[in-house]
Design a protein around this motif. Structure first.
Motif, PDB file in Angstrom:
ATOM      1  N   ASP A  35       0.848  -1.192   0.000  1.00  0.00           N
ATOM      2  CA  ASP A  35       0.000   0.000   0.000  1.00  0.00           C
ATOM      3  C   ASP A  35       0.886   1.246   0.000  1.00  0.00           C
ATOM      4  OD1 ASP A  35       0.800   0.513   2.701  1.00  0.00           O
ATOM      5  OD2 ASP A  35      -0.867  -0.696   3.454  1.00  0.00           O
ATOM      6  N   ALA A  36       0.236   2.394  -0.108  1.00  0.00           N
ATOM      7  CA  ALA A  36       0.971   3.658  -0.205  1.00  0.00           C
ATOM      8  C   ALA A  36       1.770   3.959   1.063  1.00  0.00           C
ATOM      9  CB  ALA A  36       0.007   4.801  -0.514  1.00  0.00           C
ATOM     10  N   ALA A  89      -8.892   2.173  -5.361  1.00  0.00           N
ATOM     11  CA  ALA A  89      -7.983   1.032  -5.449  1.00  0.00           C
ATOM     12  C   ALA A  89      -6.600   1.397  -5.989  1.00  0.00           C
ATOM     13  CB  ALA A  89      -8.607  -0.061  -6.318  1.00  0.00           C
ATOM     14  N   ASN A  90      -6.500   2.496  -6.726  1.00  0.00           N
ATOM     15  CA  ASN A  90      -5.231   2.852  -7.360  1.00  0.00           C
ATOM     16  C   ASN A  90      -4.685   4.225  -6.977  1.00  0.00           C
ATOM     17  OD1 ASN A  90      -4.962   0.434  -8.899  1.00  0.00           O
ATOM     18  ND2 ASN A  90      -6.608   1.186 -10.195  1.00  0.00           N
ATOM     19  N   HIS A  91      -5.281   4.870  -5.991  1.00  0.00           N
ATOM     20  CA  HIS A  91      -4.827   6.198  -5.571  1.00  0.00           C
ATOM     21  C   HIS A  91      -4.913   6.325  -4.049  1.00  0.00           C
ATOM     22  CE1 HIS A  91      -6.196   6.708  -9.735  1.00  0.00           C
ATOM     23  NE2 HIS A  91      -5.148   7.492  -9.828  1.00  0.00           N
ATOM     24  N   PHE A 115       0.091   9.063  -4.198  1.00  0.00           N
ATOM     25  CA  PHE A 115       0.604   7.805  -4.724  1.00  0.00           C
ATOM     26  C   PHE A 115      -0.384   7.209  -5.707  1.00  0.00           C
ATOM     27  CE2 PHE A 115       2.589   8.536  -0.713  1.00  0.00           C
ATOM     28  CZ  PHE A 115       3.896   8.089  -0.865  1.00  0.00           C
ATOM     29  N   GLY A 116       0.136   6.511  -6.692  1.00  0.00           N
ATOM     30  CA  GLY A 116      -0.703   5.820  -7.668  1.00  0.00           C
ATOM     31  C   GLY A 116      -0.210   4.400  -7.840  1.00  0.00           C
ATOM     32  N   ARG A 117      -1.129   3.516  -8.186  1.00  0.00           N
ATOM     33  CA  ARG A 117      -0.765   2.123  -8.402  1.00  0.00           C
ATOM     34  C   ARG A 117      -0.968   1.772  -9.868  1.00  0.00           C
ATOM     35  NH1 ARG A 117      -3.329  -2.860  -5.121  1.00  0.00           N
ATOM     36  NH2 ARG A 117      -5.180  -2.058  -6.154  1.00  0.00           N
ATOM     37  N   GLU A 118       0.066   1.182 -10.445  1.00  0.00           N
ATOM     38  CA  GLU A 118       0.020   0.727 -11.835  1.00  0.00           C
ATOM     39  C   GLU A 118       0.650  -0.650 -11.911  1.00  0.00           C
ATOM     40  OE1 GLU A 118       1.964   3.496 -14.405  1.00  0.00           O
ATOM     41  OE2 GLU A 118       0.488   5.075 -14.031  1.00  0.00           O
ATOM     42  N   PHE A 123       3.502   3.740  -6.673  1.00  0.00           N
ATOM     43  CA  PHE A 123       4.543   4.701  -7.012  1.00  0.00           C
ATOM     44  C   PHE A 123       4.236   6.031  -6.336  1.00  0.00           C
ATOM     45  CE2 PHE A 123       4.451   1.752 -10.549  1.00  0.00           C
ATOM     46  CZ  PHE A 123       5.790   1.511 -10.773  1.00  0.00           C
ATOM     47  N   TYR A 124       5.307   6.735  -5.916  1.00  0.00           N
ATOM     48  CA  TYR A 124       5.184   8.093  -5.447  1.00  0.00           C
ATOM     49  C   TYR A 124       4.942   8.961  -6.681  1.00  0.00           C
ATOM     50  CZ  TYR A 124       6.636  12.726  -3.863  1.00  0.00           C
ATOM     51  OH  TYR A 124       6.683  14.070  -3.585  1.00  0.00           O
ATOM     52  N   VAL A 125       3.906   9.807  -6.636  1.00  0.00           N
ATOM     53  CA  VAL A 125       3.604  10.689  -7.767  1.00  0.00           C
ATOM     54  C   VAL A 125       4.128  12.092  -7.475  1.00  0.00           C
ATOM     55  CG1 VAL A 125       1.790  11.690  -9.203  1.00  0.00           C
ATOM     56  CG2 VAL A 125       1.611   9.305  -8.448  1.00  0.00           C
TER      57      VAL A 125
END
Length: 130
Positions: A35-36, A89-91, A115-118, A123-125
């Motif tokens: 997770d973030a 789920a992705n932010h 943070f975003g998930r791909e 990943f840190y944005v």
């Protein structure tokens, strides 16, 4: 001797978590952070340990600086996570305070990070300094 994780995470008894069981599994292996908050903590540990490779790999390609270098004068002193907010789920966002010392002067970095998930990886944005 077991080294405590630089991120400052403690277990349910209040004992410092070992680096190998905490952020080390992300920095030293190809294990994605779940997770973030875990990613943010592992990035803090990477700053403490001078692991530019991990910082670059965990920084989203759209915002990653072309040249990433760390100031060797900075001594990181501690991390306090204030809030971990899942947006979907992705932010997610993580608010934290990181303390450091540069040339004998104490400093506080207060940031709300995004943070975003791909592809199953966080990943840190970017972030807003407070």
């Amino acid at each position: 001797m077991t080294l405590a994780c630089p991120c400052g995470r403690v277990d349910i008894r209040g004992k410092a978590c070992a680096f190998t069981a905490c952020c080390g599994r992300f920095l030293d292996h190809d294990t994605p952070a779940p997770d973030a908050e875990h990613l943010m903590r592992s990035r803090y540990s990477a700053f403490v340990l001078g692991r530019v490779d991990y910082l670059a790999a965990s920084w989203h390609a759209s915002t990653r600086p072309a040249d990433l270098s760390l100031d060797p004068r900075v001594k990181w002193l501690g991390l306090e996570v204030k809030n971990h907010r899942v947006i979907d789920a992705n932010h997610a966002e993580v608010a934290f305070v990181a303390r450091s010392r540069v040339g004998g002067r104490g400093q506080r970095l207060v940031e709300a990070s995004r943070f975003g998930r791909e592809g199953g990886r966080w990943f840190y944005v970017d972030g807003d300094l407070k």
